[in-house]
Design a protein around this motif. Structure first.
Motif, PDB file in Angstrom:
ATOM      1  N   CYS A 209       0.854  -1.188   0.000  1.00 49.25           N
ATOM      2  CA  CYS A 209       0.000   0.000   0.000  1.00 49.25           C
ATOM      3  C   CYS A 209       0.890   1.239   0.000  1.00 49.25           C
ATOM      4  O   CYS A 209       1.718   1.425   0.905  1.00 49.25           O
ATOM      5  CB  CYS A 209      -0.913   0.006   1.227  1.00 49.25           C
ATOM      6  SG  CYS A 209      -2.065   1.397   1.247  1.00 49.25           S
ATOM      7  N   LEU A 210       0.739   2.064  -1.027  1.00 50.80           N
ATOM      8  CA  LEU A 210       1.463   3.320  -1.128  1.00 50.80           C
ATOM      9  C   LEU A 210       0.532   4.466  -0.777  1.00 50.80           C
ATOM     10  O   LEU A 210      -0.683   4.410  -1.025  1.00 50.80           O
ATOM     11  CB  LEU A 210       1.999   3.516  -2.545  1.00 50.80           C
ATOM     12  CG  LEU A 210       2.915   2.430  -3.104  1.00 50.80           C
ATOM     13  CD1 LEU A 210       3.359   2.795  -4.517  1.00 50.80           C
ATOM     14  CD2 LEU A 210       4.115   2.202  -2.201  1.00 50.80           C
ATOM     15  N   THR A 211       1.088   5.516  -0.215  1.00 51.23           N
ATOM     16  CA  THR A 211       0.308   6.708   0.107  1.00 51.23           C
ATOM     17  C   THR A 211       0.930   7.925  -0.562  1.00 51.23           C
ATOM     18  O   THR A 211       2.150   8.038  -0.672  1.00 51.23           O
ATOM     19  CB  THR A 211       0.247   6.947   1.627  1.00 51.23           C
ATOM     20  OG1 THR A 211       1.579   7.026   2.149  1.00 51.23           O
ATOM     21  CG2 THR A 211      -0.511   5.825   2.326  1.00 51.23           C
ATOM     22  N   ALA A 212       0.071   8.830  -1.020  1.00 50.97           N
ATOM     23  CA  ALA A 212       0.497  10.143  -1.513  1.00 50.97           C
ATOM     24  C   ALA A 212       0.218  11.146  -0.411  1.00 50.97           C
ATOM     25  O   ALA A 212      -0.889  11.179   0.146  1.00 50.97           O
ATOM     26  CB  ALA A 212      -0.255  10.507  -2.790  1.00 50.97           C
TER      27      ALA A 212
ATOM     28  N   VAL B  58      -2.373  12.475   4.257  1.00 53.28           N
ATOM     29  CA  VAL B  58      -2.505  11.449   3.230  1.00 53.28           C
ATOM     30  C   VAL B  58      -3.643  11.861   2.296  1.00 53.28           C
ATOM     31  O   VAL B  58      -4.799  11.963   2.712  1.00 53.28           O
ATOM     32  CB  VAL B  58      -2.798  10.074   3.857  1.00 53.28           C
ATOM     33  CG1 VAL B  58      -3.017   9.021   2.770  1.00 53.28           C
ATOM     34  CG2 VAL B  58      -1.641   9.651   4.767  1.00 53.28           C
ATOM     35  N   VAL B  59      -3.320  12.103   1.023  1.00 52.28           N
ATOM     36  CA  VAL B  59      -4.326  12.573   0.067  1.00 52.28           C
ATOM     37  C   VAL B  59      -4.636  11.544  -1.011  1.00 52.28           C
ATOM     38  O   VAL B  59      -5.530  11.746  -1.823  1.00 52.28           O
ATOM     39  CB  VAL B  59      -3.878  13.892  -0.597  1.00 52.28           C
ATOM     40  CG1 VAL B  59      -3.658  14.980   0.458  1.00 52.28           C
ATOM     41  CG2 VAL B  59      -2.619  13.692  -1.437  1.00 52.28           C
ATOM     42  N   GLY B  60      -3.890  10.430  -1.028  1.00 53.79           N
ATOM     43  CA  GLY B  60      -4.146   9.389  -2.017  1.00 53.79           C
ATOM     44  C   GLY B  60      -3.551   8.077  -1.566  1.00 53.79           C
ATOM     45  O   GLY B  60      -2.673   8.033  -0.694  1.00 53.79           O
ATOM     46  N   MET B  61      -4.060   6.978  -2.138  1.00 54.70           N
ATOM     47  CA  MET B  61      -3.534   5.663  -1.805  1.00 54.70           C
ATOM     48  C   MET B  61      -3.625   4.737  -3.009  1.00 54.70           C
ATOM     49  O   MET B  61      -4.486   4.907  -3.884  1.00 54.70           O
ATOM     50  CB  MET B  61      -4.292   5.042  -0.626  1.00 54.70           C
ATOM     51  CG  MET B  61      -5.775   4.807  -0.840  1.00 54.70           C
ATOM     52  SD  MET B  61      -6.197   3.266  -1.723  1.00 54.70           S
ATOM     53  CE  MET B  61      -5.750   2.047  -0.516  1.00 54.70           C
ATOM     54  N   LEU B  62      -2.705   3.771  -3.051  1.00 55.36           N
ATOM     55  CA  LEU B  62      -2.725   2.719  -4.060  1.00 55.36           C
ATOM     56  C   LEU B  62      -2.368   1.419  -3.369  1.00 55.36           C
ATOM     57  O   LEU B  62      -1.415   1.359  -2.582  1.00 55.36           O
ATOM     58  CB  LEU B  62      -1.721   3.026  -5.169  1.00 55.36           C
ATOM     59  CG  LEU B  62      -1.624   2.028  -6.330  1.00 55.36           C
ATOM     60  CD1 LEU B  62      -1.219   2.758  -7.622  1.00 55.36           C
ATOM     61  CD2 LEU B  62      -0.603   0.917  -6.028  1.00 55.36           C
ATOM     62  N   TYR B  63      -3.145   0.382  -3.672  1.00 56.75           N
ATOM     63  CA  TYR B  63      -2.879  -0.936  -3.117  1.00 56.75           C
ATOM     64  C   TYR B  63      -2.665  -1.896  -4.275  1.00 56.75           C
ATOM     65  O   TYR B  63      -3.517  -2.024  -5.159  1.00 56.75           O
ATOM     66  CB  TYR B  63      -4.046  -1.402  -2.238  1.00 56.75           C
ATOM     67  CG  TYR B  63      -3.842  -2.750  -1.595  1.00 56.75           C
ATOM     68  CD1 TYR B  63      -2.717  -3.015  -0.829  1.00 56.75           C
ATOM     69  CD2 TYR B  63      -4.794  -3.756  -1.738  1.00 56.75           C
ATOM     70  CE1 TYR B  63      -2.522  -4.247  -0.230  1.00 56.75           C
ATOM     71  CE2 TYR B  63      -4.624  -4.994  -1.137  1.00 56.75           C
ATOM     72  CZ  TYR B  63      -3.485  -5.240  -0.378  1.00 56.75           C
ATOM     73  OH  TYR B  63      -3.302  -6.463   0.212  1.00 56.75           O
ATOM     74  N   ALA B  64      -1.495  -2.548  -4.311  1.00 57.27           N
ATOM     75  CA  ALA B  64      -1.121  -3.447  -5.401  1.00 57.27           C
ATOM     76  C   ALA B  64      -0.752  -4.803  -4.836  1.00 57.27           C
ATOM     77  O   ALA B  64      -0.126  -4.905  -3.769  1.00 57.27           O
ATOM     78  CB  ALA B  64       0.053  -2.863  -6.188  1.00 57.27           C
ATOM     79  N   VAL B  65      -1.138  -5.867  -5.559  1.00 59.37           N
ATOM     80  CA  VAL B  65      -0.923  -7.224  -5.085  1.00 59.37           C
ATOM     81  C   VAL B  65      -0.511  -8.135  -6.241  1.00 59.37           C
ATOM     82  O   VAL B  65      -0.826  -7.857  -7.400  1.00 59.37           O
ATOM     83  CB  VAL B  65      -2.206  -7.805  -4.453  1.00 59.37           C
ATOM     84  CG1 VAL B  65      -2.629  -7.008  -3.241  1.00 59.37           C
ATOM     85  CG2 VAL B  65      -3.340  -7.863  -5.473  1.00 59.37           C
TER      86      VAL B  65
END
Length: 271
Positions: free
Chosen positions: A84-87, A93-100
């Motif tokens: 999980c990445l956060t911007a 924290v204004v954004g997030m991405l979750y990659a699997v």
């Protein structure tokens, strides 16, 4: 999550000591980092924006925030890890991405190959940016960082599942180098074990596909009414030499539309 270390392999967190690769060029000093303990609620609030009705990420969403609060943004999965990445702008924290890794796809592979295939594909399961900060590069910065880390880990392809007909989201991905597969159109790619394939699962979604290795390209090959996307390496046979009949494998995990941005209604605005 499994307690053993069988799937502990070099991955994204091995490159997290390079903050210069994470800093966006946005004048508001946007930064992208892996989520840290304590980010759970902010990630949960943003992730809710990216959820479509009736869908859940591989880590049940109700426990995702708790897992991040307890373990940070690198989460153990049955095969490999989710990240999980956060911007952030400042400390917010204004954004997030979750990659699997695509778990359902991996489960369809021979058991002896799964560990080695965890780095073959990465799936963007969740991508969301808060409303006031959209259209300022946060979504692009998150996606770029996820691709960069996956590329350094040796991953071949990035995938996202997009709801069929969500044309603004399709355009957003296409502008960032992704090829949009037609519904049901398989994607063929080579692994260390030979050619393999994935598709959208015929469940109302389409795949967005991007090769992460500079020597590879994604090409569409058609034969009569059938077509497929083929990932070609400079040293492998041309697409014309690849069989049009892909291995009969189910779709990647992909119960999540990755860039809903609350999004299909956002008329092409950037997440």
């Amino acid at each position: 999550m499994p307690a053993d270390d069988e799937f502990d392999q070099p991955g994204w967190d091995d490159h997290m000591s390079q903050p210069e690769a994470l800093r966006a060029t946005d004048p508001a000093e946007l930064t992208v980092t892996i989520a840290t303990q304590g980010d759970g609620q902010a990630v949960a609030d943003l992730g809710a924006l990216a959820l479509s009705k009736g869908t859940t990420p591989h880590v049940p969403f109700a426990s995702l925030a708790e897992a991040i609060d307890n373990h940070g943004g690198r989460l153990r999965l049955p095969y490999g890890h989710g990240h999980c990445l956060t911007a952030r702008i400042g400390t917010n924290v204004v954004g997030m991405l979750y990659a699997v890794p695509p778990i359902r796809w991996l489960e369809a592979q021979p058991a002896t190959q799964r560990t080695h295939l965890t780095q073959a594909l990465i799936e963007i399961e969740l991508l969301a940016v808060s409303e006031p900060h959209r259209n300022h590069g946060a979504g692009t910065a998150l996606l770029r960082a996820a691709e960069q880390f996956a590329r350094r880990a040796g991953t071949q392809l990035a995938l996202a599942k997009i709801e069929a007909g969500a044309f603004p989201t399709m355009r957003w991905y296409r502008r960032r180098g992704y090829t949009i597969a037609a519904q049901g159109e398989p994607v063929l790619f080579r692994t260390r074990f030979g050619f393999n394939s994935c598709d959208d699962g015929s469940d109302g979604y389409q795949l967005a596909v991007k090769t992460l290795q500079p020597s590879a390209t994604v090409r569409r090959r058609a034969k009569g009414a059938d077509s497929c996307l083929v990932v070609e390496q400079a040293t492998q046979p041309a697409a014309s030499e690849v069989s049009m009949t892909p291995p009969g494998l189910p779709a990647p995990s992909a119960d999540i539309h990755a860039a809903t941005e609350t999004t299909s209604s956002s008329q092409g605005r950037e997440p």
